[in-house]
Design a protein around this motif. Structure first.
Motif, short mmCIF file in Angstrom:
data_model
loop_
_atom_site.label_atom_id
_atom_site.label_comp_id
_atom_site.label_asym_id
_atom_site.label_seq_id
_atom_site.Cartn_x
_atom_site.Cartn_y
_atom_site.Cartn_z
N GLU A 1 0.92 -1.26 -0.07
CA GLU A 1 -0.12 0.10 -0.05
C GLU A 1 0.81 0.99 -0.12
OE1 GLU A 1 -3.40 0.67 -0.27
OE2 GLU A 1 -3.34 -1.48 -0.83
N MET A 2 1.99 1.23 0.76
CA MET A 2 2.96 2.35 0.70
C MET A 2 3.29 2.58 -0.66
SD MET A 2 5.15 1.37 3.77
CE MET A 2 6.41 2.67 3.72
N MET A 3 3.72 1.55 -1.37
CA MET A 3 4.13 1.96 -2.88
C MET A 3 3.01 2.07 -4.19
SD MET A 3 7.26 1.92 -2.54
CE MET A 3 7.30 2.89 -1.13
N ALA A 4 1.82 1.90 -3.64
CA ALA A 4 0.48 1.74 -4.52
C ALA A 4 0.63 3.09 -5.33
CB ALA A 4 -0.73 1.78 -3.84
N HIS A 5 0.98 4.13 -4.89
CA HIS A 5 0.82 5.54 -5.82
C HIS A 5 2.16 5.89 -6.19
CE1 HIS A 5 -3.37 5.70 -5.45
NE2 HIS A 5 -3.29 5.31 -4.34
N VAL A 6 3.38 4.98 -6.20
CA VAL A 6 4.68 5.36 -6.57
C VAL A 6 4.93 5.16 -7.83
CG1 VAL A 6 7.00 4.93 -5.88
CG2 VAL A 6 5.29 5.30 -4.14
N SER A 7 5.43 6.13 -8.69
CA SER A 7 5.86 5.90 -10.10
C SER A 7 6.92 4.77 -10.11
CB SER A 7 6.42 7.26 -10.72
OG SER A 7 7.09 6.99 -11.87
N PRO A 8 6.90 3.85 -11.32
CA PRO A 8 7.91 3.05 -11.60
C PRO A 8 9.28 3.70 -11.68
CG PRO A 8 5.92 2.60 -13.01
CD PRO A 8 5.76 3.77 -12.16
N GLN A 9 9.38 4.78 -12.01
CA GLN A 9 10.73 5.51 -12.10
C GLN A 9 10.82 6.71 -10.94
OE1 GLN A 9 8.16 5.76 -14.87
NE2 GLN A 9 8.94 3.99 -15.74
N VAL A 10 10.08 6.48 -9.93
CA VAL A 10 10.45 7.31 -8.87
C VAL A 10 11.91 7.51 -8.54
CG1 VAL A 10 10.31 5.74 -7.06
CG2 VAL A 10 9.58 7.93 -6.72
N ARG A 11 12.22 8.79 -7.96
CA ARG A 11 13.63 8.96 -7.56
C ARG A 11 13.29 9.38 -6.09
NH1 ARG A 11 17.75 9.37 -10.56
NH2 ARG A 11 18.75 11.00 -9.24
N TRP A 12 13.92 8.67 -5.42
CA TRP A 12 13.65 8.38 -3.70
C TRP A 12 14.84 8.72 -3.04
CZ3 TRP A 12 8.84 6.95 -1.35
CH2 TRP A 12 8.68 7.00 -0.16
N THR A 13 15.07 9.85 -2.59
CA THR A 13 16.24 10.06 -1.83
C THR A 13 16.42 10.29 -0.15
OG1 THR A 13 16.92 11.60 -3.95
CG2 THR A 13 18.17 12.32 -1.84
N GLU A 14 17.21 9.61 0.30
CA GLU A 14 17.32 9.70 1.66
C GLU A 14 18.85 10.57 1.86
OE1 GLU A 14 15.42 7.85 4.23
OE2 GLU A 14 13.88 7.77 2.64
N MET A 15 18.76 11.27 2.88
CA MET A 15 19.69 12.19 3.21
C MET A 15 21.14 11.60 3.36
SD MET A 15 19.02 15.55 5.73
CE MET A 15 20.40 16.73 5.93
N ALA A 16 22.03 12.27 2.82
CA ALA A 16 23.59 11.83 3.11
C ALA A 16 23.52 11.81 4.66
CB ALA A 16 24.61 12.71 2.43
N GLY A 17 24.28 10.66 5.20
CA GLY A 17 24.36 10.61 6.88
C GLY A 17 23.53 9.77 7.37
N PHE A 18 22.30 9.71 6.48
CA PHE A 18 21.02 8.88 7.14
C PHE A 18 21.50 7.29 6.83
CE2 PHE A 18 16.82 6.87 7.01
CZ PHE A 18 16.53 7.48 8.34
N PRO A 19 21.16 6.14 7.38
CA PRO A 19 21.60 4.90 7.33
C PRO A 19 21.24 4.23 5.87
CG PRO A 19 20.34 5.01 9.42
CD PRO A 19 20.26 6.24 8.68
N CYS A 20 20.09 4.97 5.16
CA CYS A 20 19.88 4.49 4.06
C CYS A 20 20.05 5.43 2.70
CB CYS A 20 18.27 4.05 3.77
SG CYS A 20 17.81 3.01 5.26
N ALA A 21 21.00 6.21 3.22
CA ALA A 21 21.62 7.30 2.15
C ALA A 21 21.76 7.06 0.74
CB ALA A 21 22.86 8.23 2.77
N GLY A 22 21.09 7.79 0.01
CA GLY A 22 21.41 7.56 -1.44
C GLY A 22 19.94 7.90 -2.32
N THR A 23 20.23 7.71 -3.61
CA THR A 23 18.89 8.03 -4.23
C THR A 23 18.63 6.69 -5.03
OG1 THR A 23 19.34 10.46 -4.73
CG2 THR A 23 17.71 9.35 -6.41
N TRP A 24 17.43 6.02 -4.59
CA TRP A 24 16.89 4.83 -5.24
C TRP A 24 15.92 5.08 -6.39
CZ3 TRP A 24 20.56 2.20 -3.26
CH2 TRP A 24 20.95 2.38 -2.14
#
Length: 131
Positions: free
Chosen positions: A22-45
């Motif tokens: 359900e969290m991903m239900a309205h997320v584009s197949p090409q979404v660019r998801w950025t977690e802040m540098a210094g965060f455990p999951c840092a990067g753009t997914w």
């Protein structure tokens, strides 16, 4: 069709229930998801699968009771801002964490096309440190 703010609100509700689909239900197949540098999951997914594997699965694995508490939503049309706090206990150290956070969502045609997180990574890292 749901409004952009309702789509973000639904994501947060699904997150509170731990429902990744359900969290991903309205997320584009090409979404660019950025977690802040210094965060455990840092990067753009890119793409919902990459987000689920590199963000939500990691947080669920490494943290006990990890959650986001929403305090307010700001409706900017195509841009929605979610303000709140992260909470959790880092599994490896047993230390609790609470950090303020802002999420900036960009939606187009009923889909999340971009997400960016801003948080106090020092507070998160302190919980992860053995010092």
């Amino acid at each position: 069709m749901m409004s952009n703010i309702d789509i973000v609100r639904a994501h947060y509700a699904a997150s509170a229930q731990g429902n990744i689909d359900e969290m991903m239900a309205h997320v584009s197949p090409q979404v660019r998801w950025t977690e802040m540098a210094g965060f455990p999951c840092a990067g753009t997914w890119v793409g919902p699968q990459a987000v689920a594997e590199n963000v939500f699965a990691v947080l669920g694995r490494d943290w006990i009771g990890y959650r986001f508490e929403l305090q307010s939503l700001i409706d900017g049309g195509e841009h929605i801002v979610g303000m709140g706090s992260y909470h959790g206990t880092y599994r490896a150290t047993g230390k609790d964490m609470q950090a303020r956070v802002a999420h900036v969502w960009h939606l187009r045609d009923g889909k999340v096309v971009a997400f960016e997180q801003f948080t106090d990574t020092l507070l998160v890292r302190q919980a992860m440190s053995n010092e």
